[in-house]
Design an enzyme around this catalytic site. Sequence first.
Site, PDB file in Angstrom:
ATOM      1  N   MET A 104      -1.176   2.808  11.982  1.00  0.00           N
ATOM      2  CA  MET A 104      -1.427   1.927  10.844  1.00  0.00           C
ATOM      3  C   MET A 104      -1.317   2.699   9.538  1.00  0.00           C
ATOM      4  SD  MET A 104      -3.808   0.838   8.366  1.00  0.00           S
ATOM      5  CE  MET A 104      -5.431   1.389   8.858  1.00  0.00           C
ATOM      6  N   SER A 105      -0.715   2.083   8.521  1.00  0.00           N
ATOM      7  CA  SER A 105      -0.587   2.635   7.184  1.00  0.00           C
ATOM      8  C   SER A 105       0.196   3.955   7.227  1.00  0.00           C
ATOM      9  CB  SER A 105      -1.974   2.798   6.545  1.00  0.00           C
ATOM     10  OG  SER A 105      -1.879   3.032   5.167  1.00  0.00           O
ATOM     11  N   SER A 106      -0.367   5.071   6.789  1.00  0.00           N
ATOM     12  CA  SER A 106       0.387   6.328   6.905  1.00  0.00           C
ATOM     13  C   SER A 106       0.683   6.633   8.367  1.00  0.00           C
ATOM     14  CB  SER A 106      -0.371   7.492   6.257  1.00  0.00           C
ATOM     15  OG  SER A 106      -1.451   7.940   7.044  1.00  0.00           O
TER      16      SER A 106
END
Length: 314
Positions: free
Chosen positions: A127-129
Amino acid sequence: MTMYTDTNNRLTALPHFGTDPGSLSADIYVPKNFPKNGPLVVVLHGSTQSPADYDLGSGWSMLADECGIALLFPGQRLINNMIGSFNWFKTGDSQRGEGEPLSIRQMIKQVVDDHAIDPSRVFITGMSSGGAMTSVMLATYPEVFAGGAIIAGLAYGSASNMIEAVMRMNGIGSPSDNRLDALVQDASDFDGPWPTISVWQGGSDTTVASSNAGSIVAQWQKIHDVEGEPTRVETVDGFPRKVWCAADGRVMIEEYIIEAMGHGTPIGAEGDKGLGEAGDYMLEVGISSTRHIANFWGLTQADAAIADEPKTAA
């Protein structure tokens, strides 16, 4: 901000895994019912999170107990990034054979060897980075993975420095579809079969613009020979699921856009099949991305039909 305590940590440190050029940490979870030649899922946390945070929120180790799945949680160190983000946009941490991708590859090899894992059933999500680094791993080491799931992430190669990373996160200046395809094709000498791709994104995400989901889908369409409009659109747990199928009917790419959701991982913690716990960037929206991603990969039994069977037409 929700704080998690060490009492919630179900993970065990993996102390040695090669030269570790990216200077990452590694934790694992292998349930008691893990079978010989069972599957491995690599789980990448987001910024400001630890592996234990992400496991508690997403429920991956709960599902591992249920289905006999081994888990590997690479972890970022603050010495590498002040907010604990994977450095998906740095040249030295986004290429095959270098930095953080090589560290993660070394971890995977160690766990596969240590726990008799089926090397043809290794999957990765984040998730995300961690989602953006999932894109990096799928592009640079595609031969390692049967499938990948990118949550609130970005396409591989879409940025090469911090300024570009911020622009892409805001939906500004994404490379063309042809360029996105070439970036993956040029990242290794691999020529297939390529990992399947699952994309999850909040439609109201103000940290990573939802247009990035479309860029990720576009990056993999030509590679999977599924260009154009989705094969079908379904409704799953009240949310639209787009799928792109190969000529033989297999789903190669799926996309979920959770319209009212902000930046984070969609969870569904309630009910008999609930997983995880709501917290920062772990968003209770009534659908468990963890369970549905595992279904897509065929890692559950009773629910595995989601990967191939249409639900209600949207």
